[in-house]
Design a protein around this motif. Sequence first.
Motif, PDB file in Angstrom:
ATOM      1  N   LEU A  55       0.812  -1.216   0.000  1.00 22.97           N
ATOM      2  CA  LEU A  55       0.000   0.000   0.000  1.00 22.97           C
ATOM      3  C   LEU A  55       0.845   1.264   0.000  1.00 22.97           C
ATOM      4  O   LEU A  55       0.402   2.311  -0.471  1.00 22.97           O
ATOM      5  CB  LEU A  55      -0.937  -0.005   1.215  1.00 22.97           C
ATOM      6  N   ASP A  56       2.068   1.193   0.542  1.00 22.29           N
ATOM      7  CA  ASP A  56       2.924   2.374   0.598  1.00 22.29           C
ATOM      8  C   ASP A  56       3.962   2.394  -0.525  1.00 22.29           C
ATOM      9  O   ASP A  56       5.030   2.995  -0.393  1.00 22.29           O
ATOM     10  CB  ASP A  56       3.623   2.456   1.953  1.00 22.29           C
ATOM     11  N   ALA A  57       3.647   1.772  -1.648  1.00 22.88           N
ATOM     12  CA  ALA A  57       4.612   1.641  -2.737  1.00 22.88           C
ATOM     13  C   ALA A  57       5.081   2.990  -3.275  1.00 22.88           C
ATOM     14  O   ALA A  57       6.234   3.132  -3.686  1.00 22.88           O
ATOM     15  CB  ALA A  57       4.012   0.816  -3.873  1.00 22.88           C
ATOM     16  N   ALA A  58       4.219   3.994  -3.263  1.00 22.92           N
ATOM     17  CA  ALA A  58       4.591   5.289  -3.834  1.00 22.92           C
ATOM     18  C   ALA A  58       5.682   5.982  -3.025  1.00 22.92           C
ATOM     19  O   ALA A  58       6.467   6.757  -3.575  1.00 22.92           O
ATOM     20  CB  ALA A  58       3.363   6.188  -3.935  1.00 22.92           C
ATOM     21  N   VAL A  59       5.729   5.725  -1.719  1.00 21.20           N
ATOM     22  CA  VAL A  59       6.723   6.382  -0.873  1.00 21.20           C
ATOM     23  C   VAL A  59       7.848   5.439  -0.461  1.00 21.20           C
ATOM     24  O   VAL A  59       8.859   5.885   0.084  1.00 21.20           O
ATOM     25  CB  VAL A  59       6.060   6.978   0.391  1.00 21.20           C
ATOM     26  N   ARG A  60       7.692   4.144  -0.726  1.00 16.82           N
ATOM     27  CA  ARG A  60       8.753   3.171  -0.418  1.00 16.82           C
ATOM     28  C   ARG A  60       8.960   2.253  -1.632  1.00 16.82           C
ATOM     29  O   ARG A  60       8.696   1.052  -1.589  1.00 16.82           O
ATOM     30  CB  ARG A  60       8.395   2.351   0.814  1.00 16.82           C
ATOM     31  N   PRO A  61       9.440   2.823  -2.740  1.00 21.34           N
ATOM     32  CA  PRO A  61       9.550   2.033  -3.975  1.00 21.34           C
ATOM     33  C   PRO A  61      10.538   0.874  -3.877  1.00 21.34           C
ATOM     34  O   PRO A  61      10.268  -0.205  -4.416  1.00 21.34           O
ATOM     35  CB  PRO A  61      10.000   3.066  -5.012  1.00 21.34           C
ATOM     36  N   LEU A  62      11.672   1.082  -3.215  1.00 20.66           N
ATOM     37  CA  LEU A  62      12.646  -0.005  -3.119  1.00 20.66           C
ATOM     38  C   LEU A  62      12.093  -1.145  -2.280  1.00 20.66           C
ATOM     39  O   LEU A  62      12.228  -2.325  -2.647  1.00 20.66           O
ATOM     40  CB  LEU A  62      13.957   0.512  -2.535  1.00 20.66           C
ATOM     41  N   HIS A  63      11.494  -0.814  -1.154  1.00 20.79           N
ATOM     42  CA  HIS A  63      10.863  -1.844  -0.323  1.00 20.79           C
ATOM     43  C   HIS A  63       9.807  -2.598  -1.126  1.00 20.79           C
ATOM     44  O   HIS A  63       9.724  -3.841  -1.067  1.00 20.79           O
ATOM     45  CB  HIS A  63      10.235  -1.193   0.905  1.00 20.79           C
ATOM     46  N   SER A  64       9.020  -1.881  -1.911  1.00 23.06           N
ATOM     47  CA  SER A  64       7.958  -2.517  -2.691  1.00 23.06           C
ATOM     48  C   SER A  64       8.526  -3.440  -3.765  1.00 23.06           C
ATOM     49  O   SER A  64       8.010  -4.530  -3.995  1.00 23.06           O
ATOM     50  CB  SER A  64       7.081  -1.436  -3.323  1.00 23.06           C
ATOM     51  N   ALA A  65       9.616  -3.001  -4.412  1.00 23.02           N
ATOM     52  CA  ALA A  65      10.250  -3.860  -5.420  1.00 23.02           C
ATOM     53  C   ALA A  65      10.780  -5.132  -4.780  1.00 23.02           C
ATOM     54  O   ALA A  65      10.672  -6.232  -5.352  1.00 23.02           O
ATOM     55  CB  ALA A  65      11.367  -3.098  -6.117  1.00 23.02           C
ATOM     56  N   ARG A  66      11.334  -5.024  -3.590  1.00 26.63           N
ATOM     57  CA  ARG A  66      11.813  -6.210  -2.878  1.00 26.63           C
ATOM     58  C   ARG A  66      10.654  -7.155  -2.545  1.00 26.63           C
ATOM     59  O   ARG A  66      10.779  -8.378  -2.670  1.00 26.63           O
ATOM     60  CB  ARG A  66      12.527  -5.797  -1.603  1.00 26.63           C
ATOM     61  N   VAL A  67       9.542  -6.576  -2.114  1.00 26.55           N
ATOM     62  CA  VAL A  67       8.372  -7.395  -1.770  1.00 26.55           C
ATOM     63  C   VAL A  67       7.876  -8.140  -3.006  1.00 26.55           C
ATOM     64  O   VAL A  67       7.540  -9.336  -2.935  1.00 26.55           O
ATOM     65  CB  VAL A  67       7.260  -6.505  -1.178  1.00 26.55           C
ATOM     66  N   LEU A  68       7.844  -7.475  -4.143  1.00 21.38           N
ATOM     67  CA  LEU A  68       7.355  -8.113  -5.366  1.00 21.38           C
ATOM     68  C   LEU A  68       8.296  -9.220  -5.835  1.00 21.38           C
ATOM     69  O   LEU A  68       7.843 -10.281  -6.291  1.00 21.38           O
ATOM     70  CB  LEU A  68       7.170  -7.060  -6.454  1.00 21.38           C
ATOM     71  N   VAL A  69       9.592  -9.006  -5.724  1.00 16.95           N
ATOM     72  CA  VAL A  69      10.539 -10.078  -6.075  1.00 16.95           C
ATOM     73  C   VAL A  69      10.351 -11.247  -5.110  1.00 16.95           C
ATOM     74  O   VAL A  69      10.354 -12.413  -5.527  1.00 16.95           O
ATOM     75  CB  VAL A  69      11.988  -9.553  -6.034  1.00 16.95           C
ATOM     76  N   GLY A  70      10.176 -10.946  -3.833  1.00 21.33           N
ATOM     77  CA  GLY A  70       9.914 -12.010  -2.870  1.00 21.33           C
ATOM     78  C   GLY A  70       8.642 -12.770  -3.179  1.00 21.33           C
ATOM     79  O   GLY A  70       8.563 -13.989  -2.976  1.00 21.33           O
ATOM     80  N   HIS A  71       7.633 -12.079  -3.684  1.00 22.16           N
ATOM     81  CA  HIS A  71       6.383 -12.736  -4.076  1.00 22.16           C
ATOM     82  C   HIS A  71       6.640 -13.785  -5.162  1.00 22.16           C
ATOM     83  O   HIS A  71       6.097 -14.899  -5.108  1.00 22.16           O
ATOM     84  CB  HIS A  71       5.391 -11.678  -4.572  1.00 22.16           C
ATOM     85  N   ALA A  72       7.470 -13.422  -6.135  1.00 24.38           N
ATOM     86  CA  ALA A  72       7.788 -14.367  -7.213  1.00 24.38           C
ATOM     87  C   ALA A  72       8.618 -15.540  -6.697  1.00 24.38           C
ATOM     88  O   ALA A  72       8.386 -16.694  -7.085  1.00 24.38           O
ATOM     89  CB  ALA A  72       8.532 -13.642  -8.331  1.00 24.38           C
ATOM     90  N   LEU A  73       9.588 -15.261  -5.833  1.00 21.47           N
ATOM     91  CA  LEU A  73      10.418 -16.343  -5.290  1.00 21.47           C
ATOM     92  C   LEU A  73       9.582 -17.286  -4.426  1.00 21.47           C
ATOM     93  O   LEU A  73       9.767 -18.510  -4.470  1.00 21.47           O
ATOM     94  CB  LEU A  73      11.580 -15.762  -4.487  1.00 21.47           C
ATOM     95  N   ASP A  74       8.677 -16.713  -3.652  1.00 19.00           N
ATOM     96  CA  ASP A  74       7.798 -17.557  -2.832  1.00 19.00           C
ATOM     97  C   ASP A  74       6.880 -18.410  -3.700  1.00 19.00           C
ATOM     98  O   ASP A  74       6.484 -19.507  -3.309  1.00 19.00           O
ATOM     99  CB  ASP A  74       6.945 -16.686  -1.895  1.00 19.00           C
ATOM    100  N   GLY A  75       6.576 -17.897  -4.891  1.00 21.71           N
ATOM    101  CA  GLY A  75       5.712 -18.654  -5.793  1.00 21.71           C
ATOM    102  C   GLY A  75       6.433 -19.757  -6.539  1.00 21.71           C
ATOM    103  O   GLY A  75       5.796 -20.569  -7.206  1.00 21.71           O
ATOM    104  N   GLY A  76       7.751 -19.806  -6.453  1.00 11.88           N
ATOM    105  CA  GLY A  76       8.515 -20.848  -7.141  1.00 11.88           C
ATOM    106  C   GLY A  76       9.792 -20.346  -7.763  1.00 11.88           C
ATOM    107  O   GLY A  76      10.752 -21.092  -7.921  1.00 11.88           O
ATOM    108  N   GLY A  77       9.834 -19.071  -8.156  1.00  8.18           N
ATOM    109  CA  GLY A  77      11.045 -18.482  -8.708  1.00  8.18           C
ATOM    110  C   GLY A  77      11.617 -19.247  -9.881  1.00  8.18           C
ATOM    111  O   GLY A  77      12.831 -19.406  -9.994  1.00  8.18           O
ATOM    112  N   HIS A  78      10.746 -19.691 -10.795  1.00 10.21           N
ATOM    113  CA  HIS A  78      11.225 -20.499 -11.914  1.00 10.21           C
ATOM    114  C   HIS A  78      12.029 -19.708 -12.944  1.00 10.21           C
ATOM    115  O   HIS A  78      12.714 -20.296 -13.770  1.00 10.21           O
ATOM    116  CB  HIS A  78      10.029 -21.167 -12.621  1.00 10.21           C
TER     117      HIS A  78
END
Length: 432
Positions: A389-412
């Motif tokens: 929800l705070d992606a606009a003010v914490r872009p780096l944190h948000s990018a890390r969260v999204l990469v983690g989402h993909a890795l948690d999903g399998g990271g193929h």
Amino acid sequence: MSQMPPQAALSKCPSCAEPLESGDRFCGACGHDLSVAAVPHNDTPTLTMSGGAVPRPAAPGDDPQVPARPPHAPRPDASGAGAPASAHPQQAAQPSSGVRFDRPAEPDEYPLQAPDPRVAAETAAEEDAAVCVACRAGRVDSDGYCENCGHAQPRERDHMEQEVGPVAAVSDRGLRHHRNEDAFALGRAGLPDGSSALVAVVCDGVSSATRPDDASLAASRAASDCLLAALPHGTHPQQAMHDAIVAAARAVDALAGEPATAREHTPHQNAPACTFVGAVVTSGLLVVGWVGDSRAYWVPLDRATPAARLTEDDSWAAQMVAAGLMNEAEAYADERAHAITGWLGADAYELEPHTASFKPDRPGVVVVCTDGLWNYAETAEEMAEAVPLDAAVRPLHSARVLVGHALDGGGHDNVTVAVLPFPAPPQGAGSA
């Protein structure tokens, strides 16, 4: 030239009174030149820095009939070689009013010399020689593999993060690939009206091609450089994006030695290739450009407002859907879904840059990513749920969260994502 008449042998040094041996030319204790003729003391002045003469203070043991050694003459020993400056402390005259009568006494010890930087670098290189992260014993060869257990070592591009003001990106190798073939480039440019433009480019190397990692890196850098050069001069962001895609294509073509202006009807086979997606965000305009199946999403801060996908894939699945032969669920479930029909590379028959511009009526963020992320958040709604929800003010944190989402999903696959806030903050403002 006439020679000086021989002097009578001296039994002791006329300067320090130390005993002498027959044949000595210099005093072994104080270095006094025994061949100097005795002259009255007041005929041998010591010069000041300004050229005036001042009498030299007499030192204990001085013979007033024998002049002292010239102040800056080398201090010889009994054999004529230089002796340490402290050979006889009585010889050091006292300074007077800006005058230095002799060299300062040398220290008893000298500090150690600094190490040769070349030797230090070689030593550091040996010490820093990579040790295998798996067995912790074997050395890593030039190809990045352990000589002991054969384990592939992490590369510099295995995980990358960058933040440029209010825009940020993260790229990760993922859990299945042996290297990261994605690349990104970020930037921020001032516009002629004094406002700011944010730039993000993400490229995904085509794994079946040669040197896909080089292709993505060359494309992202060329496109970013082109955008950051054009925008400050007033080029419309959509035109700048089109030109940036062309510049990226030329950079990838060059890897195969194929000039972009002379593309042949029978192009290179399996040349370096990559996909492309980029975004430019200003205070009131959002522009995207793409070739291939990397994507851009719009996610408003007000999650009650629907999110949207801003790009259309150059892929087999997209063609099937566009032709009405399959619905989207069927097409993307097919094993041919990710076969791309457009890419940057010398073996592409033609280049078709896609660009689009939008004028959002509310604040939000733009998510620019490779399929390594959207495979795990394919629809706009799924992507919006994954974005903090705070992606606009914490872009780096948000990018890390999204990469983690993909890795948690399998990271193929390799995973790369950039997050840009809309509207772009004014010049000088950064992320909170």
